[in-house]
Design a protein around this motif. Sequence first.
Motif, PDB file in Angstrom:
ATOM      1  N   LEU A  93       0.826  -1.214   0.000  1.00 25.66           N
ATOM      2  CA  LEU A  93       0.000   0.000   0.000  1.00 25.66           C
ATOM      3  C   LEU A  93       0.859   1.263   0.000  1.00 25.66           C
ATOM      4  O   LEU A  93       0.450   2.306   0.496  1.00 25.66           O
ATOM      5  CB  LEU A  93      -0.934   0.002   1.214  1.00 25.66           C
ATOM      6  N   ARG A  94       2.060   1.179  -0.550  1.00 26.81           N
ATOM      7  CA  ARG A  94       3.005   2.296  -0.502  1.00 26.81           C
ATOM      8  C   ARG A  94       2.427   3.572  -1.110  1.00 26.81           C
ATOM      9  O   ARG A  94       2.588   4.655  -0.552  1.00 26.81           O
ATOM     10  CB  ARG A  94       4.307   1.937  -1.217  1.00 26.81           C
ATOM     11  N   THR A  95       1.741   3.467  -2.242  1.00 30.94           N
ATOM     12  CA  THR A  95       1.164   4.660  -2.866  1.00 30.94           C
ATOM     13  C   THR A  95       0.156   5.316  -1.933  1.00 30.94           C
ATOM     14  O   THR A  95       0.197   6.534  -1.717  1.00 30.94           O
ATOM     15  CB  THR A  95       0.508   4.306  -4.214  1.00 30.94           C
ATOM     16  N   VAL A  96      -0.734   4.525  -1.369  1.00 37.89           N
ATOM     17  CA  VAL A  96      -1.729   5.042  -0.421  1.00 37.89           C
ATOM     18  C   VAL A  96      -1.022   5.661   0.781  1.00 37.89           C
ATOM     19  O   VAL A  96      -1.391   6.746   1.245  1.00 37.89           O
ATOM     20  CB  VAL A  96      -2.685   3.902   0.019  1.00 37.89           C
ATOM     21  N   GLN A  97      -0.021   4.981   1.289  1.00 36.74           N
ATOM     22  CA  GLN A  97       0.735   5.447   2.444  1.00 36.74           C
ATOM     23  C   GLN A  97       1.353   6.825   2.180  1.00 36.74           C
ATOM     24  O   GLN A  97       1.217   7.747   2.987  1.00 36.74           O
ATOM     25  CB  GLN A  97       1.823   4.425   2.769  1.00 36.74           C
ATOM     26  N   LEU A  98       2.042   6.962   1.064  1.00 38.73           N
ATOM     27  CA  LEU A  98       2.710   8.226   0.751  1.00 38.73           C
ATOM     28  C   LEU A  98       1.704   9.350   0.533  1.00 38.73           C
ATOM     29  O   LEU A  98       1.914  10.481   0.978  1.00 38.73           O
ATOM     30  CB  LEU A  98       3.632   8.059  -0.447  1.00 38.73           C
ATOM     31  N   LEU A  99       0.604   9.056  -0.136  1.00 38.86           N
ATOM     32  CA  LEU A  99      -0.408  10.089  -0.368  1.00 38.86           C
ATOM     33  C   LEU A  99      -1.128  10.465   0.929  1.00 38.86           C
ATOM     34  O   LEU A  99      -1.467  11.635   1.140  1.00 38.86           O
ATOM     35  CB  LEU A  99      -1.391   9.635  -1.434  1.00 38.86           C
ATOM     36  N   ALA A 100      -1.341   9.498   1.807  1.00 40.56           N
ATOM     37  CA  ALA A 100      -1.963   9.797   3.100  1.00 40.56           C
ATOM     38  C   ALA A 100      -1.030  10.638   3.972  1.00 40.56           C
ATOM     39  O   ALA A 100      -1.484  11.541   4.692  1.00 40.56           O
ATOM     40  CB  ALA A 100      -2.347   8.499   3.812  1.00 40.56           C
ATOM     41  N   LEU A 101       0.268  10.362   3.908  1.00 39.03           N
ATOM     42  CA  LEU A 101       1.228  11.186   4.637  1.00 39.03           C
ATOM     43  C   LEU A 101       1.241  12.615   4.086  1.00 39.03           C
ATOM     44  O   LEU A 101       1.326  13.582   4.848  1.00 39.03           O
ATOM     45  CB  LEU A 101       2.619  10.560   4.587  1.00 39.03           C
ATOM     46  N   ALA A 102       1.126  12.745   2.777  1.00 39.45           N
ATOM     47  CA  ALA A 102       1.031  14.077   2.162  1.00 39.45           C
ATOM     48  C   ALA A 102      -0.217  14.803   2.662  1.00 39.45           C
ATOM     49  O   ALA A 102      -0.158  15.994   2.997  1.00 39.45           O
ATOM     50  CB  ALA A 102       1.021  13.959   0.636  1.00 39.45           C
ATOM     51  N   ALA A 103      -1.331  14.086   2.735  1.00 34.49           N
ATOM     52  CA  ALA A 103      -2.569  14.695   3.225  1.00 34.49           C
ATOM     53  C   ALA A 103      -2.435  15.104   4.686  1.00 34.49           C
ATOM     54  O   ALA A 103      -2.912  16.184   5.086  1.00 34.49           O
ATOM     55  CB  ALA A 103      -3.734  13.717   3.049  1.00 34.49           C
ATOM     56  N   ALA A 104      -1.776  14.291   5.489  1.00 34.19           N
ATOM     57  CA  ALA A 104      -1.575  14.630   6.900  1.00 34.19           C
ATOM     58  C   ALA A 104      -0.711  15.888   7.042  1.00 34.19           C
ATOM     59  O   ALA A 104      -0.996  16.750   7.883  1.00 34.19           O
ATOM     60  CB  ALA A 104      -0.943  13.446   7.635  1.00 34.19           C
ATOM     61  N   LEU A 105       0.326  15.996   6.228  1.00 32.82           N
ATOM     62  CA  LEU A 105       1.155  17.208   6.254  1.00 32.82           C
ATOM     63  C   LEU A 105       0.343  18.433   5.823  1.00 32.82           C
ATOM     64  O   LEU A 105       0.495  19.521   6.394  1.00 32.82           O
ATOM     65  CB  LEU A 105       2.385  17.043   5.362  1.00 32.82           C
ATOM     66  N   ALA A 106      -0.511  18.268   4.838  1.00 35.26           N
ATOM     67  CA  ALA A 106      -1.351  19.374   4.379  1.00 35.26           C
ATOM     68  C   ALA A 106      -2.341  19.794   5.472  1.00 35.26           C
ATOM     69  O   ALA A 106      -2.566  20.995   5.687  1.00 35.26           O
ATOM     70  CB  ALA A 106      -2.093  18.989   3.100  1.00 35.26           C
ATOM     71  N   LEU A 107      -2.900  18.828   6.183  1.00 35.55           N
ATOM     72  CA  LEU A 107      -3.801  19.162   7.289  1.00 35.55           C
ATOM     73  C   LEU A 107      -3.062  19.920   8.392  1.00 35.55           C
ATOM     74  O   LEU A 107      -3.597  20.873   8.957  1.00 35.55           O
ATOM     75  CB  LEU A 107      -4.442  17.893   7.859  1.00 35.55           C
ATOM     76  N   HIS A 108      -1.854  19.478   8.688  1.00 37.73           N
ATOM     77  CA  HIS A 108      -1.077  20.180   9.708  1.00 37.73           C
ATOM     78  C   HIS A 108      -0.766  21.604   9.246  1.00 37.73           C
ATOM     79  O   HIS A 108      -0.787  22.547  10.054  1.00 37.73           O
ATOM     80  CB  HIS A 108       0.210  19.425  10.042  1.00 37.73           C
ATOM     81  N   TRP A 109      -0.485  21.790   7.978  1.00 36.54           N
ATOM     82  CA  TRP A 109      -0.246  23.126   7.419  1.00 36.54           C
ATOM     83  C   TRP A 109      -1.467  24.021   7.645  1.00 36.54           C
ATOM     84  O   TRP A 109      -1.329  25.175   8.060  1.00 36.54           O
ATOM     85  CB  TRP A 109       0.096  22.999   5.942  1.00 36.54           C
ATOM     86  N   LEU A 110      -2.662  23.480   7.371  1.00 37.57           N
ATOM     87  CA  LEU A 110      -3.881  24.264   7.592  1.00 37.57           C
ATOM     88  C   LEU A 110      -4.005  24.672   9.057  1.00 37.57           C
ATOM     89  O   LEU A 110      -4.406  25.803   9.371  1.00 37.57           O
ATOM     90  CB  LEU A 110      -5.114  23.472   7.146  1.00 37.57           C
ATOM     91  N   TRP A 111      -3.664  23.758   9.959  1.00 33.57           N
ATOM     92  CA  TRP A 111      -3.696  24.068  11.385  1.00 33.57           C
ATOM     93  C   TRP A 111      -2.671  25.162  11.701  1.00 33.57           C
ATOM     94  O   TRP A 111      -2.947  26.100  12.427  1.00 33.57           O
ATOM     95  CB  TRP A 111      -3.439  22.796  12.186  1.00 33.57           C
ATOM     96  N   ASP A 112      -1.498  25.029  11.138  1.00 34.00           N
ATOM     97  CA  ASP A 112      -0.445  26.022  11.386  1.00 34.00           C
ATOM     98  C   ASP A 112      -0.818  27.402  10.874  1.00 34.00           C
ATOM     99  O   ASP A 112      -0.432  28.411  11.472  1.00 34.00           O
ATOM    100  CB  ASP A 112       0.874  25.576  10.748  1.00 34.00           C
ATOM    101  N   LEU A 113      -1.552  27.478   9.780  1.00 38.67           N
ATOM    102  CA  LEU A 113      -1.960  28.781   9.251  1.00 38.67           C
ATOM    103  C   LEU A 113      -2.878  29.524  10.212  1.00 38.67           C
ATOM    104  O   LEU A 113      -2.965  30.745  10.165  1.00 38.67           O
ATOM    105  CB  LEU A 113      -2.643  28.625   7.893  1.00 38.67           C
ATOM    106  N   ARG A 114      -3.546  28.790  11.079  1.00 38.97           N
ATOM    107  CA  ARG A 114      -4.469  29.395  12.036  1.00 38.97           C
ATOM    108  C   ARG A 114      -3.783  29.800  13.344  1.00 38.97           C
ATOM    109  O   ARG A 114      -4.417  30.349  14.230  1.00 38.97           O
ATOM    110  CB  ARG A 114      -5.619  28.436  12.330  1.00 38.97           C
ATOM    111  N   ASP A 115      -2.503  29.520  13.464  1.00 41.03           N
ATOM    112  CA  ASP A 115      -1.760  29.780  14.695  1.00 41.03           C
ATOM    113  C   ASP A 115      -1.450  31.269  14.804  1.00 41.03           C
ATOM    114  O   ASP A 115      -0.551  31.786  14.140  1.00 41.03           O
ATOM    115  CB  ASP A 115      -0.469  28.956  14.694  1.00 41.03           C
ATOM    116  N   THR A 116      -2.173  31.960  15.660  1.00 31.37           N
ATOM    117  CA  THR A 116      -2.002  33.405  15.800  1.00 31.37           C
ATOM    118  C   THR A 116      -0.796  33.778  16.651  1.00 31.37           C
ATOM    119  O   THR A 116      -0.371  34.932  16.635  1.00 31.37           O
ATOM    120  CB  THR A 116      -3.264  34.041  16.409  1.00 31.37           C
TER     121      THR A 116
END
Length: 146
Positions: A93-116
Amino acid sequence: MTPRPAIPRVVLGYGLAGLIPFWAPAAAGLAWPETREIGGLLLAAYAALILSFLGGARFGRAVLGEPPSVATISLSMLPTIAGLALLALPSSLRTVQLLALAAALALHWLWDLRDTGAPAWMPRLRTILTAGAVAGLAVGAVVLGV
């Protein structure tokens, strides 16, 4: 118009150097196809480590508050748990794994953008680094995925 504060050079330099492991496995996989399996594993492991690092950084900032934010401290544990869970996926499931890790990093980025409470330059830095990491993971999913 107020000038944007510069990202400190040392922070930007180390951040950009930290993108190398997001791109090197795919480059190696293209040059030497026999390295694709280990390259995919290394890429996934590095992405999981970076997720954990980001969660730890958020945890560290949260404990400086008086009182510490229970919600932020609790949520800052999720990147480590998600990274570990995704790292535990089988290599089939390497493709799924790598894409899910990318999505997790993107979610963390969205959280970081809200950090006042972050420095004014932090959203730009996180955008640059997250874009590089997510793109590297996407290329890795194509080149190294099974």
